[in-house]
Design a protein around this motif. Structure first.
Motif, short mmCIF file in Angstrom:
data_model
loop_
_atom_site.label_atom_id
_atom_site.label_comp_id
_atom_site.label_asym_id
_atom_site.label_seq_id
_atom_site.Cartn_x
_atom_site.Cartn_y
_atom_site.Cartn_z
N LYS A 88 0.68 -1.18 0.00
CA LYS A 88 0.14 -0.22 -0.55
C LYS A 88 0.42 1.33 0.38
N ARG A 91 -0.13 4.51 -2.09
CA ARG A 91 -1.13 5.18 -1.24
C ARG A 91 -2.00 5.26 0.02
N VAL A 92 -0.35 5.42 0.55
CA VAL A 92 -0.97 5.73 1.89
C VAL A 92 -0.25 7.15 2.45
N LEU A 108 -5.60 6.99 3.30
CA LEU A 108 -5.47 6.11 2.46
C LEU A 108 -6.39 6.01 1.03
N ASP A 115 -8.19 -3.89 0.98
CA ASP A 115 -8.28 -3.24 2.22
C ASP A 115 -8.89 -3.43 3.14
N TYR A 119 -6.24 -1.71 10.97
CA TYR A 119 -5.40 -1.09 11.04
C TYR A 119 -5.00 -0.35 12.24
#
Length: 326
Positions: A88, A91-92, A108, A115, A119
């Motif tokens: 990821k 995209r983070v 995100l 996903d 978290y």
């Protein structure tokens, strides 16, 4: 303070550290977070601590159903630098960078169905006293139902039972299913129709001819709906026997036609060769005996035909011509 009991001393020390602002405390939302697929999710995480050179932030991810111990990192912040990592990483990011003002919210982008999971927001700042330096956020990616697949299984004759099934391979939250009988045909009575909205199965019992028609299954969740259709044809039990008898008659006619064709072909082949063959034991009325010529035979034959009425007198005359012996 050395004369104070142990528990009292620990409580006093904890109160002192909290009042002096050295304790690390992380806060995250208690409610699960839901975000539509393809959108951007913000995972809110705040903390309180005295930020120093040892301050470190870590975000990690664990798939649904797995323990927190199997989580893997997706972003670090340490020594004043940000380090995205893992699948990821592109995209983070952090809502505030650097996250040194008590905000460690994670962004995100382009949310994928994979996903969905838990978290973890973890703040470390040694030598601060660790009270609650970890926060957990559950994220669910919302996905509309995919086009379902319709199928049937059972006996489709009058009086039989059949199960209609409907299922979507994708959809979050899990879609519910509803079957509808289309057209002007009357809907089966409630007692002969049992529907399970969770599994997507419709059971029809005691079928009748009015049960025939088109059935539509609609899969629905909060993101949308999708549907599929199938056609059910209920037949009389005798129709199967009639069909079998008809097939038998057709096969019999076909066999008879082939036999007649073969006989006709055989007769035609025989007509091309008219000569007859006689065996050694066959007798013919016009056959000539051995040693008699054909001419003599024909003469005797014609003479016999002319003299047949006077055969008796001929025999008498022949006897009179014989010499007399004394």
């Amino acid at each position: 303070m050395t004369g104070l009991p142990g528990p009292f001393l620990c409580g006093a020390l904890l109160g002192y550290l909290c009042l002096s602002g050295l304790a690390v405390e992380v806060k995250v939302p208690t409610e699960p977070l839901s975000t539509p697929v393809g959108k951007t999710a913000e995972l809110t995480c705040t903390y309180s601590t005295s930020v120093g050179d040892s301050f470190a932030l870590e975000w990690s991810f664990v798939q649904p159903g797995k323990p927190v111990s199997e989580s893997h990192p997706i972003l670090y912040f340490t020594n004043g630098h940000l380090y995205p990592t893992g699948s990821k990483s592109k995209r983070v990011s952090l809502l505030q960078n650097p996250p040194t003002r008590g905000v460690a919210t994670l962004k995100l982008t382009d949310i994928h169905p994979s996903d969905t999971g838990t978290y973890l927001c973890q703040v470390n700042n040694p030598p601060d006293f660790y009270t609650n330096g970890l926060g957990l956020i559950n994220l669910t990616v919302l996905v509309p139902p995919s086009n379902p697949s319709c199928s049937q299984n059972g006996q489709t004759s009058v009086g039989g039972s059949i199960a209609l099934r409907c299922s979507s391979s994708e959809g979050a939250p899990r879609p519910v299913y509803n079957w509808v009988h289309l057209g002007s045909s009357p809907t089966p009575s409630p007692g002969s129709m049992v529907q399970d909205e969770v599994s997507g199965q419709l059971i029809l019992t005691n079928l009748s001819l009015t049960s025939s028609g088109t059935y539509r299954c609609v899969a629905t969740n909060q993101m949308g709906s999708a549907s599929c259709e199938l056609t059910l044809s209920v037949t009389e039990p005798s129709q199967g026997r009639v069909a079998g008898a008809l097939i038998g008659v057709l096969l019999g006619v076909l066999l008879l036609s082939v036999t007649v064709f073969c006989l006709i072909k055989f007769q035609k082949e025989r007509g091309k060769n008219p000569k007859e063959t006689y065996g050694g034991s066959d007798l013919r009325e016009d056959a000539v005996a051995p040693g008699i010529s054909e001419h003599t035979s024909r003469a005797d034959s014609s003479k016999g035909l002319l003299e047949r009425p006077s055969s008796a007198s001929t025999v008498t005359t022949t006897k009179s011509k014989l010499p007399m012996v004394v």
